[in-house]
Design a protein around this motif. Structure first.
Motif, short mmCIF file in Angstrom:
data_model
loop_
_atom_site.label_atom_id
_atom_site.label_comp_id
_atom_site.label_asym_id
_atom_site.label_seq_id
_atom_site.Cartn_x
_atom_site.Cartn_y
_atom_site.Cartn_z
N ARG A 63 -3.44 -0.19 16.04
CA ARG A 63 -2.83 0.23 14.77
C ARG A 63 -1.61 1.11 15.00
NH1 ARG A 63 -4.21 0.17 9.20
NH2 ARG A 63 -2.33 0.91 8.17
N ASP A 67 2.00 0.35 13.45
CA ASP A 67 2.72 1.31 12.60
C ASP A 67 4.09 1.65 13.17
OD1 ASP A 67 0.61 1.36 10.81
OD2 ASP A 67 -0.24 3.24 11.57
N VAL A 85 -4.60 -6.75 14.53
CA VAL A 85 -4.41 -5.31 14.67
C VAL A 85 -5.78 -4.64 14.67
CG1 VAL A 85 -3.32 -3.26 13.69
CG2 VAL A 85 -2.22 -5.52 13.43
N THR A 87 -8.07 -1.67 14.20
CA THR A 87 -7.91 -0.46 13.39
C THR A 87 -9.24 -0.07 12.76
OG1 THR A 87 -6.67 0.52 11.55
CG2 THR A 87 -7.26 -1.80 11.34
N HIS A 91 -6.74 -2.95 5.70
CA HIS A 91 -5.41 -3.23 5.17
C HIS A 91 -5.34 -4.73 4.90
CE1 HIS A 91 -1.03 -3.41 4.85
NE2 HIS A 91 -0.98 -2.09 4.97
N PHE A 103 -5.61 -7.32 10.00
CA PHE A 103 -6.20 -6.03 10.37
C PHE A 103 -7.70 -6.21 10.56
CE2 PHE A 103 -2.19 -5.39 8.47
CZ PHE A 103 -1.64 -4.31 9.13
N THR A 105 -11.26 -4.48 11.40
CA THR A 105 -11.91 -3.16 11.35
C THR A 105 -13.29 -3.15 12.03
OG1 THR A 105 -12.82 -3.66 9.18
CG2 THR A 105 -10.71 -2.48 9.24
#
Length: 191
Positions: A63, A67, A85, A87, A91, A103, A105
């Motif tokens: 992440r 960013d 990503v 993270t 998102h 994203f 998770t």
């Protein structure tokens, strides 16, 4: 199924991002010095840089790297392949031209599974940052490690190889290219 390749530039003392990362210094203070070989290097550096994206079907990034990079990567997202990503913050997917950032998770292993599925027979590239690459290396999920060692001592910043005492990752060097700007090392990960 393709290989899982980790690729990153670092200083001779193992720093992959300078200290004090911020919106102004996305790679940390003076962190851009780690990538000069890609943009201002020799013909040999250019050949190494051109090889980075060859045969890659999907990417995994952390992440922090997302960013820091999403704005400079521009309207097409640079990668032109699926990017997953890792993270802890949910998102919605971000689509920039042919690049879709998804994203994930539920952990690094899930991100890698999804990237492998998206890549099919092609390779998956782990691009960083340092914390993300370290997680994959120590979990034994990397087939090949490509390091671009820049002749510079940072002294402080994000270190690639911080780990607990006794954490060892065995490597076999398979290629080396030396230029004044960087020593480009390729290793097969044995663990």
């Amino acid at each position: 199924m393709g290989n899982v390749i980790a690729e990153i530039s670092m200083s001779a003392d193992g720093i992959v991002a300078g200290p004090d990362t911020s919106d102004e210094h996305r790679l940390g203070k003076d962190g851009d010095l780690l990538h000069h070989w890609m943009f201002e290097g020799t013909d040999a550096d250019a050949r190494v840089g051109a090889r980075i994206l060859e045969g890659i079907g999907a990417f995994v990034v952390g992440r922090t790297m997302f960013d820091a990079g999403v704005e400079p990567w521009g309207d097409d997202g640079t990668f032109k392949k699926p990017v997953f990503v890792v993270t802890s913050r949910p998102h919605d997917p971000v689509v920039k031209g042919p690049t879709t950032f998804t994203f994930v998770t539920d952990g690094p292993e899930s991100a890698l599974r999804q990237a492998k599925a998206a890549a099919g027979e092609a390779d998956v590239m782990l691009m960083g940052g340092g914390t993300t690459l370290r997680q994959y290396l120590h979990a034994g999920l990397v087939d090949e490690l490509r390091l671009h060692v820049v002749p510079l001592l940072f002294g402080a910043g994000v270190r690639l190889f911080d780990g607990a005492v006794g954490d060892h990752v065995r490597l076999e060097r398979t290629a080396v290219t030396e230029t004044p700007n960087a020593t480009h090392l390729t290793f097969r990960v044995l663990n």
